[in-house]
Design an enzyme around this catalytic site. Structure first.
Site, mmCIF file in Angstrom:
data_model
loop_
_atom_site.group_PDB
_atom_site.id
_atom_site.type_symbol
_atom_site.label_atom_id
_atom_site.label_comp_id
_atom_site.label_asym_id
_atom_site.label_seq_id
_atom_site.Cartn_x
_atom_site.Cartn_y
_atom_site.Cartn_z
ATOM 1 N N GLY A 298 52.122 -32.971 46.963
ATOM 2 C CA GLY A 298 52.610 -34.283 46.550
ATOM 3 C C GLY A 298 53.969 -34.535 47.159
ATOM 4 N N ALA A 299 54.972 -34.753 46.272
ATOM 5 C CA ALA A 299 56.337 -35.041 46.726
ATOM 6 C C ALA A 299 56.375 -36.243 47.666
ATOM 7 C CB ALA A 299 56.982 -33.811 47.337
ATOM 8 N N HIS A 300 55.793 -37.333 47.222
ATOM 9 C CA HIS A 300 55.894 -38.582 47.960
ATOM 10 C C HIS A 300 55.550 -39.740 47.014
ATOM 11 C CE1 HIS A 300 51.533 -37.504 48.767
ATOM 12 N NE2 HIS A 300 51.416 -38.729 48.272
ATOM 13 N N ALA A 301 55.778 -40.941 47.496
ATOM 14 C CA ALA A 301 55.385 -42.145 46.758
ATOM 15 C C ALA A 301 54.560 -43.009 47.696
ATOM 16 C CB ALA A 301 56.620 -42.913 46.288
ATOM 17 N N ARG B 169 55.282 -38.843 43.020
ATOM 18 C CA ARG B 169 54.423 -37.891 42.323
ATOM 19 C C ARG B 169 54.605 -36.477 42.849
ATOM 20 N NH1 ARG B 169 50.154 -40.597 44.427
ATOM 21 N NH2 ARG B 169 51.522 -42.308 43.880
#
Ligand code: TYD
Length: 137
Positions: A52-55, A100
């Site tokens: 994840g670690a993105h929008a 997220r």
């Protein structure tokens, strides 16, 4: 300024049909979820590391741990909320504009993602500071 918040996201009960042959679950775009499905992808054989670690700016998603379990933390720049997915009939509806993080994958987890759009790199924000600026408009 983006108005979506973590409180717009929720776990839905996916329709299931059960008889002595077992369970069958169904998700129909525009009927069970508020968007048509343009893309499906899934994560599996995930090692200890988080993903994840993105929008996404526009993408809507339904996430389902069809096997195993995972924690999904959503962040709207003000509030964070963590959802635990651990049943094939539980789906997390994720609205656009949220950061997220996916972690605590149990062994053998398969995380299915139904997406409202085709893959589009310009829809991603992968830098948290840029995400906060994006949220503030
Ligand atoms: P990535 O977005 O980094 O995964 P995560 O959701 O965990 O951040 O995607 C990994 C790779 O897969 C990357 O090279 C792009 C590719 N990919 C596609 O080609 N199409 C897709 O629909 C997705 C989700 C990823």
């Amino acid at each position: 300024m983006l108005r979506t918040t973590v409180n717009d996201c929720k776990i839905i009960d996916i329709r299931k049909y059960t008889d002595n042959r077992g369970y069958l679950s169904v998700i129909e775009g525009g009927i069970d979820i508020p968007f048509e499905i343009k893309r499906i992808y899934y994560l599996y054989m995930v090692p200890e590391a988080a993903r994840g670690a993105h929008a996404h700016k526009h993408l809507q998603q339904l996430l389902v741990a069809t096997s195993g379990s995972v924690d999904i933390t959503l962040d709207d720049g003000t509030n964070k909320k963590t959802f635990h997915l651990d049943r094939p009939w539980k789906g997390l509806l994720v609205v656009p504009g949220l950061w997220r993080d996916l972690d605590n994958f149990s062994g053998g987890t398969v995380l299915l993602c139904l997406a409202s759009e085709h893959y589009e790199t310009n829809d991603y924000i992968r830098d948290y500071d840029k995400f906060i600026k994006y949220r503030k408009g």
